[in-house]
Every structure is written in C-alpha cells, then in structure tokens.
Design a protein around this motif. Structure first.
Motif, PDB file in Angstrom:
ATOM      1  N   LEU A  13      -0.030 -45.235  29.337  1.00 34.28           N
ATOM      2  CA  LEU A  13       0.482 -45.657  28.032  1.00 34.28           C
ATOM      3  C   LEU A  13       1.972 -45.959  28.116  1.00 34.28           C
ATOM      4  N   LEU A  14       2.721 -45.096  28.767  1.00 31.44           N
ATOM      5  CA  LEU A  14       4.158 -45.319  28.912  1.00 31.44           C
ATOM      6  C   LEU A  14       4.430 -46.627  29.653  1.00 31.44           C
ATOM      7  N   ASP A  15       3.656 -46.898  30.690  1.00 32.88           N
ATOM      8  CA  ASP A  15       3.794 -48.147  31.442  1.00 32.88           C
ATOM      9  C   ASP A  15       3.516 -49.356  30.538  1.00 32.88           C
ATOM     10  N   ALA A  16       2.486 -49.255  29.703  1.00 32.43           N
ATOM     11  CA  ALA A  16       2.151 -50.360  28.791  1.00 32.43           C
ATOM     12  C   ALA A  16       3.266 -50.571  27.765  1.00 32.43           C
ATOM     13  N   ILE A  17       3.836 -49.505  27.262  1.00 35.03           N
ATOM     14  CA  ILE A  17       4.945 -49.604  26.310  1.00 35.03           C
ATOM     15  C   ILE A  17       6.116 -50.329  26.959  1.00 35.03           C
ATOM     16  N   GLU A  18       6.424 -49.941  28.201  1.00 38.32           N
ATOM     17  CA  GLU A  18       7.542 -50.571  28.922  1.00 38.32           C
ATOM     18  C   GLU A  18       7.262 -52.043  29.202  1.00 38.32           C
ATOM     19  N   ARG A  19       6.049 -52.365  29.691  1.00 38.57           N
ATOM     20  CA  ARG A  19       5.717 -53.747  30.025  1.00 38.57           C
ATOM     21  C   ARG A  19       5.726 -54.665  28.809  1.00 38.57           C
ATOM     22  N   ARG A  20       5.301 -54.151  27.655  1.00 39.28           N
ATOM     23  CA  ARG A  20       5.255 -54.954  26.434  1.00 39.28           C
ATOM     24  C   ARG A  20       6.573 -54.878  25.660  1.00 39.28           C
ATOM     25  N   ASP A  21       7.504 -54.054  26.136  1.00 41.15           N
ATOM     26  CA  ASP A  21       8.768 -53.820  25.424  1.00 41.15           C
ATOM     27  C   ASP A  21       8.448 -53.477  23.970  1.00 41.15           C
ATOM     28  N   ALA A  22       7.505 -52.567  23.797  1.00 40.97           N
ATOM     29  CA  ALA A  22       6.978 -52.228  22.472  1.00 40.97           C
ATOM     30  C   ALA A  22       7.820 -51.172  21.775  1.00 40.97           C
ATOM     31  N   ALA A  23       8.005 -51.350  20.492  1.00 39.67           N
ATOM     32  CA  ALA A  23       8.699 -50.367  19.659  1.00 39.67           C
ATOM     33  C   ALA A  23       7.693 -49.526  18.874  1.00 39.67           C
ATOM     34  N   LYS A  24       6.406 -49.949  18.898  1.00 42.02           N
ATOM     35  CA  LYS A  24       5.387 -49.274  18.096  1.00 42.02           C
ATOM     36  C   LYS A  24       4.155 -48.964  18.951  1.00 42.02           C
ATOM     37  N   VAL A  25       3.578 -47.782  18.672  1.00 43.70           N
ATOM     38  CA  VAL A  25       2.332 -47.412  19.344  1.00 43.70           C
ATOM     39  C   VAL A  25       1.400 -46.745  18.334  1.00 43.70           C
ATOM     40  N   LEU A  26       0.127 -47.078  18.451  1.00 38.61           N
ATOM     41  CA  LEU A  26      -0.916 -46.447  17.654  1.00 38.61           C
ATOM     42  C   LEU A  26      -1.807 -45.692  18.620  1.00 38.61           C
ATOM     43  N   THR A  27      -1.928 -44.379  18.423  1.00 40.26           N
ATOM     44  CA  THR A  27      -2.755 -43.554  19.298  1.00 40.26           C
ATOM     45  C   THR A  27      -3.961 -43.055  18.528  1.00 40.26           C
ATOM     46  N   ASP A  28      -5.137 -43.368  19.039  1.00 40.73           N
ATOM     47  CA  ASP A  28      -6.389 -42.967  18.415  1.00 40.73           C
ATOM     48  C   ASP A  28      -6.926 -41.750  19.156  1.00 40.73           C
ATOM     49  N   THR A  29      -6.819 -40.575  18.518  1.00 39.88           N
ATOM     50  CA  THR A  29      -7.294 -39.334  19.135  1.00 39.88           C
ATOM     51  C   THR A  29      -8.529 -38.791  18.415  1.00 39.88           C
ATOM     52  N   ARG A  30      -9.234 -39.656  17.710  1.00 36.46           N
ATOM     53  CA  ARG A  30     -10.396 -39.184  16.950  1.00 36.46           C
ATOM     54  C   ARG A  30     -11.465 -38.573  17.835  1.00 36.46           C
ATOM     55  N   GLY A  31     -11.482 -38.917  19.116  1.00 36.91           N
ATOM     56  CA  GLY A  31     -12.465 -38.348  20.026  1.00 36.91           C
ATOM     57  C   GLY A  31     -12.020 -37.038  20.657  1.00 36.91           C
ATOM     58  N   VAL A  32     -10.860 -36.526  20.251  1.00 34.69           N
ATOM     59  CA  VAL A  32     -10.300 -35.303  20.829  1.00 34.69           C
ATOM     60  C   VAL A  32     -10.008 -34.324  19.697  1.00 34.69           C
ATOM     61  N   SER A  33     -10.492 -33.098  19.815  1.00 37.58           N
ATOM     62  CA  SER A  33     -10.255 -32.137  18.738  1.00 37.58           C
ATOM     63  C   SER A  33      -8.989 -31.314  18.947  1.00 37.58           C
ATOM     64  N   ALA A  34      -8.577 -31.116  20.195  1.00 37.22           N
ATOM     65  CA  ALA A  34      -7.377 -30.322  20.476  1.00 37.22           C
ATOM     66  C   ALA A  34      -6.851 -30.668  21.861  1.00 37.22           C
ATOM     67  N   HIS A  35      -5.588 -30.303  22.105  1.00 37.69           N
ATOM     68  CA  HIS A  35      -4.964 -30.525  23.406  1.00 37.69           C
ATOM     69  C   HIS A  35      -4.668 -29.187  24.079  1.00 37.69           C
ATOM     70  N   ASP A  36      -4.746 -29.161  25.379  1.00 36.10           N
ATOM     71  CA  ASP A  36      -4.401 -27.997  26.173  1.00 36.10           C
ATOM     72  C   ASP A  36      -2.915 -27.663  25.955  1.00 36.10           C
ATOM     73  N   ALA A  37      -2.555 -26.379  25.899  1.00 37.98           N
ATOM     74  CA  ALA A  37      -1.170 -25.954  25.634  1.00 37.98           C
ATOM     75  C   ALA A  37      -0.196 -26.494  26.679  1.00 37.98           C
ATOM     76  N   GLU A  38      -0.583 -26.497  27.942  1.00 41.61           N
ATOM     77  CA  GLU A  38       0.290 -27.034  28.995  1.00 41.61           C
ATOM     78  C   GLU A  38       0.504 -28.529  28.820  1.00 41.61           C
ATOM     79  N   ASP A  39      -0.545 -29.242  28.423  1.00 40.73           N
ATOM     80  CA  ASP A  39      -0.425 -30.679  28.188  1.00 40.73           C
ATOM     81  C   ASP A  39       0.484 -30.949  26.994  1.00 40.73           C
ATOM     82  N   GLN A  40       0.373 -30.140  25.947  1.00 39.21           N
ATOM     83  CA  GLN A  40       1.251 -30.285  24.791  1.00 39.21           C
ATOM     84  C   GLN A  40       2.712 -30.093  25.205  1.00 39.21           C
TER      85      GLN A  40
END
Length: 133
Positions: A43-70
C-alpha cells in the motif's frame, strides 16, 4: 466505481480510483505478522507511485488486528506514509462495535503526524468523504 487494479496480492487488492482520486486498499482476509506488513508495504508503495494524498482502506473482512501489528502500524508505517504526502485516510470497518474500536485504537496511537482520518462502516460514505477532499 472507476477503479484500476494496481496490485492483486494474495491477501489484499490495491486499486486506483479516478472518481475519488484515491488509492483503495482492500484486505481480502485476516492476516498478521509478515503477511500484514507485506500488504501495508505494498500500500505504501502504491501511495508513493501514484503520489496520492488520499487512501481508502476497506477492512470489512477483518474484525481485529494483532497488537504487534497495531504497534508497528502506529510507530513505523504511518510516519512513513505521512512522509509520502498522505493527507486523508478513510477506513471502512465491518458493522460491529469490536471492529470500530479496533480501528479507533490503532488511530489513537499514531505517531509522526497522521493523515486526517475518517472512520465508517459505510463504503459510500467513505467515498463521499474522500471525494470532497
């Protein structure tokens, strides 16, 4: 949605949406550890390549994140995303209190200047918010 696929990974999909001028990142399944970080780096690579100022993240398929990942997302990834010029971040979570709290907890601990966040369980609302930025 006028979207063009940028990257179709094993656990995620990344698209560019001309309609809202944003990178759209969708987690296809729950992952943690190296697989989570791989998706975030893509995702970071895509943001850089597109020189994007905006990102939409769809996490509807994920209920929670691991504490280390957070922790990694808060202290490592987000500061680097901010350095790329990311200004606005809309996150769509599943329609559950647990998912909403998980995303809120992750955003609360962000360091290094964060993009203006928007949280919702409604994809149309997230797209509308980003389109107005």
């Amino acid at each position: 949605m006028a979207a063009k696929t940028i990257d179709d990974g094993e656990n995620y999909t990344i698209e560019w949406d001309d309609e809202i001028g944003a990178v759209v990142f969708t987690w296809d399944t729950y992952v943690s550890g190296a697989a989570f970080r791989e998706g975030c780096e893509a995702l970071l690579d895509a943001i850089e390549r597109r020189d994007a100022a905006k990102v939409l993240t769809d996490t509807r398929g994920v209920s929670a994140h691991d504490a280390e990942d957070q922790q990694w997302m808060q202290t490592d990834w987000m500061p680097r995303a901010h350095e790329t010029g990311l200004e606005y971040s809309a996150t769509v979570h599943s329609d559950s209190v647990i998912s909403e709290m998980d995303v809120e907890n992750m955003l609360d601990g962000m360091e290094g200047g964060t993009a203006e966040p928007f949280l919702t369980s409604d994809m149309a609302e997230a797209r509308e918010w980003l389109a107005a930025r």
